[in-house]
Design an enzyme around this catalytic site. Sequence first.
Site, PDB file in Angstrom:
ATOM      1  CG  HIS A  42     -58.681 -44.036  -4.465  1.00  0.00           C
ATOM      2  ND1 HIS A  42     -59.428 -43.068  -4.053  1.00  0.00           N
ATOM      3  CD2 HIS A  42     -57.304 -43.618  -3.976  1.00  0.00           C
ATOM      4  CE1 HIS A  42     -58.875 -42.315  -3.423  1.00  0.00           C
ATOM      5  NE2 HIS A  42     -57.580 -42.448  -3.137  1.00  0.00           N
ATOM      6  CB  CYS A  43     -56.123 -41.979  -9.633  1.00  0.00           C
ATOM      7  SG  CYS A  43     -54.468 -41.227 -10.006  1.00  0.00           S
ATOM      8  CB  VAL A  44     -52.288 -42.430  -5.044  1.00  0.00           C
ATOM      9  CG1 VAL A  44     -52.864 -43.713  -4.366  1.00  0.00           C
ATOM     10  CG2 VAL A  44     -51.325 -42.832  -6.179  1.00  0.00           C
TER      11      VAL A  44
END
Length: 377
Positions: A230-232
């Site tokens: 999950h890329c912020v």
Amino acid sequence: RWLTCKSLPPGALERIADAIADRLRVPWFSGAVRINVSLVPPLVLLPVFLHVAALHFLLGLIVLTSLPVVVLWYYYLTHRRKERTLFFLSLGLFSLGYMYYVFLREVVPRGYVEYSQVVALTCGLILMLAALSRAKKDPGYLPILAGNEKPSHQGLPNKSVRGSSAGLHGISGAASSRAVNGEAKGYCRMSAEQPEGVKKDWCTKCQLVRPARAGHCRLCGRCVRRLDHHCVWINSCVGEQNHQAFILALSFFMLTSVYGITLTLHTICRGRTPFVALFYCPGAYSDYSSALSFTCVWYCAIVTAGMGYILLIQLLNISYNVTEREARLALRDNTGHRLLGGLVIDTGQYNRGLLCNWGHFLSLGSSPPQRSAEDIV
């Protein structure tokens, strides 16, 4: 009561913060639009910090050192609470826009940057935003059941597949009959050699049987095919459908950022190579315009170094056909091998050689997703 140091009822500050967040709206034709509070801090603080850093060399050193620390602290805070936030996406997009604005206003008017170079930089920025827009789309979410309907899978034992359900046992043959580079493409992995398949692939959150390499994102609350992480920075997962666009966006960002840094240093530090000028640029703080440009260059250099590290890890993982999620699980279970000084964790499960691994990556998302196990049942 808070200003006079009196005791507050439990949850009073939280209710006040929620009320302020709800009232923070902008007028629109169809009604007032609510603004996400996490979007606001980068829009306000980033220009203030950079202008303060341009006042003096020591102020610049303090600000540019503290900014990454604050961002990392906020990341670990939200990650520990399992919260989704638009702070990092807002910071990234506003940083791009503000750096481009400073470049056009402070660097280009000096006359050392040609028109063609401005066009090239602008095209790189547009291509990066286009790739980023594609990466923001569906990463490959697994379909969920309509409404509150739950699949009739509740009675399956966790420790064995055999004898639990003839229907699901039939699914295993259909799922295992299709493979790409040794990967099962169905929505379950069940075979005689893997009696624990249902336990490993059954998602209790989404109530479905996941295909090989799929995973559940605790921030998005969904299962994603070939989940990487999950890329912020894009506020979304990176999975089977958007991994290529994610790598493309990172690559365009690196090229555009390095090119913009080089053009700016050639302008404010004449006669010096970009690497030398980054650490030794006499006269950079002689006027405010040069100081602001030099401060923005260092800010871009710090961000570029961080994104370059992320891109390097991603390219190494692709070369060994391993995802960030698989590497993390391999480290936890002590089943992976550290390579290249620990930069990559080779699980050995899907590694088919450099060319085959890259061929598999370039073919991600080319075939339409298959039906779910619930539909087959």
